[in-house]
Each structure stands twice: as C-alpha cells, then as structure tokens.
Design a protein around this motif. Structure first.
Motif, PDB file in Angstrom:
ATOM      1  N   ARG A   1      -4.083   7.402  -8.511  1.00 27.89           N
ATOM      2  CA  ARG A   1      -4.154   6.223  -7.642  1.00 27.89           C
ATOM      3  C   ARG A   1      -3.808   6.547  -6.196  1.00 27.89           C
ATOM      4  O   ARG A   1      -4.140   5.791  -5.286  1.00 27.89           O
ATOM      5  N   ALA A   2      -3.120   7.652  -5.981  1.00 25.41           N
ATOM      6  CA  ALA A   2      -2.652   7.982  -4.632  1.00 25.41           C
ATOM      7  C   ALA A   2      -3.804   8.463  -3.749  1.00 25.41           C
ATOM      8  O   ALA A   2      -4.620   9.284  -4.173  1.00 25.41           O
TER       9      ALA A   2
ATOM     10  N   ASN B   1       0.796  -1.228   0.000  1.00 23.69           N
ATOM     11  CA  ASN B   1       0.000   0.000   0.000  1.00 23.69           C
ATOM     12  C   ASN B   1       0.829   1.279   0.000  1.00 23.69           C
ATOM     13  O   ASN B   1       0.265   2.371   0.113  1.00 23.69           O
TER      14      ASN B   1
ATOM     15  N   VAL C   1       3.178   4.893 -11.650  1.00 21.82           N
ATOM     16  CA  VAL C   1       1.845   4.790 -11.048  1.00 21.82           C
ATOM     17  C   VAL C   1       1.138   6.122 -11.244  1.00 21.82           C
ATOM     18  O   VAL C   1       1.684   7.174 -10.882  1.00 21.82           O
TER      19      VAL C   1
ATOM     20  N   ILE D   1      -1.693  -0.004  -3.961  1.00 27.14           N
ATOM     21  CA  ILE D   1      -1.044   0.824  -4.981  1.00 27.14           C
ATOM     22  C   ILE D   1       0.291   0.257  -5.450  1.00 27.14           C
ATOM     23  O   ILE D   1       0.725   0.516  -6.577  1.00 27.14           O
TER      24      ILE D   1
ATOM     25  N   GLY E   1      -1.814   4.243  -1.001  1.00 30.13           N
ATOM     26  CA  GLY E   1      -3.099   3.952  -1.603  1.00 30.13           C
ATOM     27  C   GLY E   1      -3.349   2.463  -1.490  1.00 30.13           C
ATOM     28  O   GLY E   1      -2.400   1.668  -1.511  1.00 30.13           O
TER      29      GLY E   1
END
Length: 278
Positions: A46-47, A13, A42, A32, A29
């Motif tokens: 997504r964060a 994560n 990334v 993630i 995330g």
C-alpha cells in the motif's frame, strides 16, 4: 510482502511506523491511514513513499508531513532525486524538510497573489550556476505538477537550498555568503578596472576559491598564519594582486570584524593574480 504496524497517524495519507532496525519511518500513500488507528497493520504494497531520516530530523519531518498534502512530499522527493543526479553530490537529508516546506509555502504565496522577487537572483545565477540550473528544472516540475506559474525568482530561492544541502550553511547565511562573494568580485573588478572572462579556467578557479573562502569566513574556520615566508614571496611577485587582497581584507575587517590570516591572503593573492593576468 509483510506489513507496517502503525505507531502514530499523521493524516489520512501518512503514518509513522518502524523498520526492521526499530528506526522510525514515515509511510505515505493515498488514503493509507484513513479510518486506521495505532496498532493496525498495513500491507507494504500500500505504501507509495517511505522516508527514513535521522533522529535529529525525523520529528521535524513528521510535523511537516502532518500539515501538508501528500503530493508535495512526493513531488519534493522527485525534485531531490533529480538534484542529486544533476549535481553529482550527496545532499544532506535536511533538504527533505527545507525544500518541501519551501515549495509548499511558495505555492501558498502564489495562490494568495503574493509573488516575492529575489533581489539576488543575478548573483545566485552567476555564482551557483549548477544549483541555479537545478532550481530552474525544479520550478518547471512544480509548474507542471501543480499548475502554479513559478517565476525564475523561485529557481534562485531553491538553488540556495541545494547549496545549503551541500555545505551545511543555513539559508540566511547563504545570502550573506553570496553578498560577500559579490563584494569580493566587485573589489577585484574595480581595482584592476577589468571585466572577468567568465568562460576562462582562471575565472572558474578564482570563483571556486572565493566561494569556499566566503563559506570559511561564515563558519569561522578560515586559515591562520602559517605561511609568512611564502606570502612574502608571493607579495613580491604579485604586488598589485596583493594590494587588491589588502582591500578585500580591509573590507572584511570593517564589515565583519574578521582578520584574514596569512594563508588566506596567500591563496587569495595567487588566485587574483591568475584571474587578472592579461
């Protein structure tokens, strides 16, 4: 939207990346970093959380994030934001490490049936009411988010972390500061055989002075001997308050081996005179 480039994976994560200035950041995330590796990109979208701390603290924070579930860091961020707004003061970024680690460790204790009582809860509540109120709200947020029955003792523990984030004094030393504040107030109480009116402005000013005075003693930055003439005048005007100051000075000399300068005696005498005025 742009992408983060993974420099190091902390867990599924969280990973370490860099910002536009080349400073390390921790990106978090849910899932993630799952099945990712260094060099992968990334999307920013997504964060869920991005943390940027100073170089001094970033490695400690990364180590902490690597070993705890993501929800603790997210919850701590919410608590720190709440504390900053309620206290109305800037908090040292070290709070991201100390309060997160404390919450995680405390929850582990509770889950193992180990509840530690804070023997100084009353003193912390009395001498740091704003931080204690923040601690109570933080405990409530933890109870709601993690279903852990945090007692009020935890509010007192957390309160000192918020005091530390404003003063820079270590937690262990904060307990010493609190004990010293209590001892000074007790000396004044016994010397004048009186109870404080804790609702009065004089008491508020006295307590504020004593808190900063105790912190100066702990940091070794207390005032020196630059006000001899004024001290003589104050000593003459407030003889009982000065006698009480001498009791406090003797206590500090015997317990801490520290000598009070004339300026410290001057201000302490004035505040004692005001708070004990009929």
């Amino acid at each position: 939207m742009g992408n983060y480039i993974i420099r190091r994976i902390l867990n599924n994560n969280a990973f370490v990346s860099t910002n536009a200035n080349g400073q390390e950041i921790v990106v978090m995330g849910k899932g993630i970093a799952f099945q990712k590796k260094a060099g992968d990109r990334v999307p920013h979208a997504r964060a869920e959380q991005v943390f940027q701390l100073s170089q001094e603290n970033t490695s400690r924070f990364q180590e902490l994030v690597a070993r705890i579930p993501m929800n603790y860091a997210v919850l701590s961020e919410k608590i720190i934001q709440m504390a900053s707004e309620r206290l109305g003061k800037p908090l040292d970024e070290n709070i991201y490490i100390t309060i997160t680690d404390h919450i995680y460790s405390a929850v582990q204790r509770y889950q193992n049936g180990l509840v530690i009582r804070n023997t100084m809860r009353w003193e912390i509540q009395r001498y740091y009411p704003d931080e204690y109120a923040v601690g109570l709200q933080a405990a409530q947020m933890i109870r709601e988010a993690l279903s852990v029955p945090f007692a009020e003792d935890e509010a007192a523990f957390m309160a000192l972390h918020f005091v530390n984030a404003q003063t820079g004094i270590e937690i262990g030393q904060m307990y010493e500061v609190t004990e010293l504040i209590h001892a000074i107030c007790d000396i004044v109480h016994r010397h004048f055989a009186m109870d404080f009116d804790i609702t009065s402005l004089a008491y508020c000013r006295f307590l504020t002075h004593v808190k900063f005075f105790a912190q100066r003693l702990m940091l070794g930055t207390y005032y020196g001997d630059d006000d001899s003439e004024l001290l003589l005048a104050v000593r003459s005007k407030y003889p009982e308050a000065y006698a009480c100051t001498q009791e406090i000075a003797a206590y500090i000399a015997s317990t801490r081996g520290q000598h009070l300068g004339e300026e410290e005696e001057l201000y302490l005498t004035v505040h004692i005179a005001r708070v004990t005025k009929p």
